[in-house]
Design an enzyme around this catalytic site. Structure first.
Site, mmCIF file in Angstrom:
data_model
loop_
_atom_site.group_PDB
_atom_site.id
_atom_site.type_symbol
_atom_site.label_atom_id
_atom_site.label_comp_id
_atom_site.label_asym_id
_atom_site.label_seq_id
_atom_site.Cartn_x
_atom_site.Cartn_y
_atom_site.Cartn_z
ATOM 1 N N ASP A 155 75.978 13.015 34.450
ATOM 2 C CA ASP A 155 76.499 11.677 34.789
ATOM 3 C C ASP A 155 76.059 10.733 33.674
ATOM 4 O OD1 ASP A 155 77.626 9.578 36.340
ATOM 5 O OD2 ASP A 155 75.644 9.046 37.079
ATOM 6 N N SER A 156 76.443 9.454 33.814
ATOM 7 C CA SER A 156 76.038 8.472 32.803
ATOM 8 C C SER A 156 74.571 8.073 32.946
ATOM 9 C CB SER A 156 76.899 7.219 32.930
ATOM 10 O OG SER A 156 76.742 6.648 34.218
ATOM 11 N N CYS A 168 79.913 12.767 38.610
ATOM 12 C CA CYS A 168 80.374 11.475 38.109
ATOM 13 C C CYS A 168 81.837 11.311 38.500
ATOM 14 C CB CYS A 168 80.222 11.478 36.586
ATOM 15 S SG CYS A 168 81.002 10.067 35.807
ATOM 16 N N GLU A 178 71.255 0.676 38.259
ATOM 17 C CA GLU A 178 70.417 1.082 37.119
ATOM 18 C C GLU A 178 69.196 0.172 36.959
ATOM 19 O OE1 GLU A 178 70.544 3.682 34.875
ATOM 20 O OE2 GLU A 178 72.232 4.653 35.885
ATOM 21 N N CYS A 204 82.086 6.553 43.168
ATOM 22 C CA CYS A 204 81.189 6.623 42.004
ATOM 23 C C CYS A 204 79.840 7.065 42.538
ATOM 24 C CB CYS A 204 81.084 5.251 41.344
ATOM 25 S SG CYS A 204 79.701 5.080 40.202
ATOM 26 N N HIS A 241 76.924 6.538 41.642
ATOM 27 C CA HIS A 241 75.851 5.530 41.704
ATOM 28 C C HIS A 241 75.844 4.813 43.068
ATOM 29 C CE1 HIS A 241 75.497 5.806 37.309
ATOM 30 N NE2 HIS A 241 74.413 5.036 37.383
#
Ligand code: DGL
Length: 267
Positions: free
Chosen positions: A10-11, A73, A152, A184, A186
């Site tokens: 993932d990012s 992701c 984040e 997503c 996140h």
């Protein structure tokens, strides 16, 4: 081959929501997790940029002789996985199809909301997949670009978070959805706030559960499932800053995150 690890990427910390479910459901599976923090957020990247990151990361993970790759992701699952699907001799399991299946199973009124990154919403991947599975469903997609920076930075609750969540939820509530897909990875970090703001009549879907069920099924059918009680290898690497791993990631996974390695990406 059974002992080979699973690759996951993932990012940033989003895919750790999938790692958490994997560690709970498949505790014997070793894994290598790649957080592409140098290119965070993915939601604002072009398909060409995403494609070059995806190839780099998949090739990196293949060096670990992974037996499968979980693309943890929503953005890559929407944009790069459909194009890369047949290019490698390990499966790339994304989150769009499993999350869409779970939404169809859950909804009573056929109205499904999807909260996802701008890139995923632009691709219409969730709408396409849900309609393919249930042609009468109505899908309402909302891009939520402020969520990834919140997660984040470890801002997971409070008035500011609730205000942003309510703003994004508004069109979905107006449409009368009874199910919301967190498109997503996140976003499950914010699922308590999202569920509270959406109210008791709405079911919020974390894609990790169905994704890991699909992984288990894939491994079982090929006799690749590792039935050990505890994984021998759990590794995390990032391409940029590792502070959110050490702060936010540990909130979710605790001591499972010990050392976070660093990879210099050439793209
Ligand atoms: N967690 C990712 C997703 O599921 C990436 C989010 C981002 O970096 O914008 O889409």
């Amino acid at each position: 081959m059974k002992n080979n690890p699973i690759g996951v990427f993932d990012s940033g910390v989003g895919g750790l929501t999938v790692i958490k479910t994997m560690a709970e459901q498949l505790p014997g599976e070793s894994f290598i997790y790649f957080g592409d923090t140098a290119h965070l957020p993915y939601g604002s990247k072009s398909p060409q940029q995403l494609m070059s990151y995806a190839h780099y990361i998949v090739e990196y993970l293949l060096e670990y002789k992974v037996k499968a790759i979980v693309v943890a992701c929503g953005t890559h699952s929407s944009i790069t996985v459909p194009q890369m699907y047949n290019q490698y001799n390990v499966p790339l399991l994304g989150v769009v199809n499993p999350a869409s299946r779970a939404a169809i199973r859950t909804t009573h009124n056929g109205k499904i909301g999807v909260m996802a990154t701008q890139a995923s919403v632009n691709s219409k991947s969730y709408s396409r997949q849900i309609i393919e599975l249930q042609p009468h469903a109505r899908v309402y997609e909302v891009a939520c670009p402020q969520f990834v920076p919140l997660v984040e930075s470890g801002q997971l609750q409070g008035t500011e978070v609730s205000n942003i969540v309510n703003e994004y939820l508004q069109p979905l509530m107006q449409a009368g959805v009874d199910t919301i897909v967190l498109g997503c990875t996140h976003y499950p970090f914010l699922s308590t706030v999202i569920s509270e703001c959406a109210g008791p009549g709405v079911t919020v879907i974390d894609p990790s559960l169905e994704t890991i069920a699909e992984l288990k099924d894939y491994l079982q059918k090929r006799d690749l499932l590792n039935n050990a009680t505890i994984a021998t290898r759990r590794e995390f690497v990032v391409s940029g800053d590792d502070s959110s791993f050490n702060n936010v990631g540990r909130l979710l996974l605790g001591d499972m995150i010990t050392l976070v390695g660093r990879v210099e990406m050439q793209c």
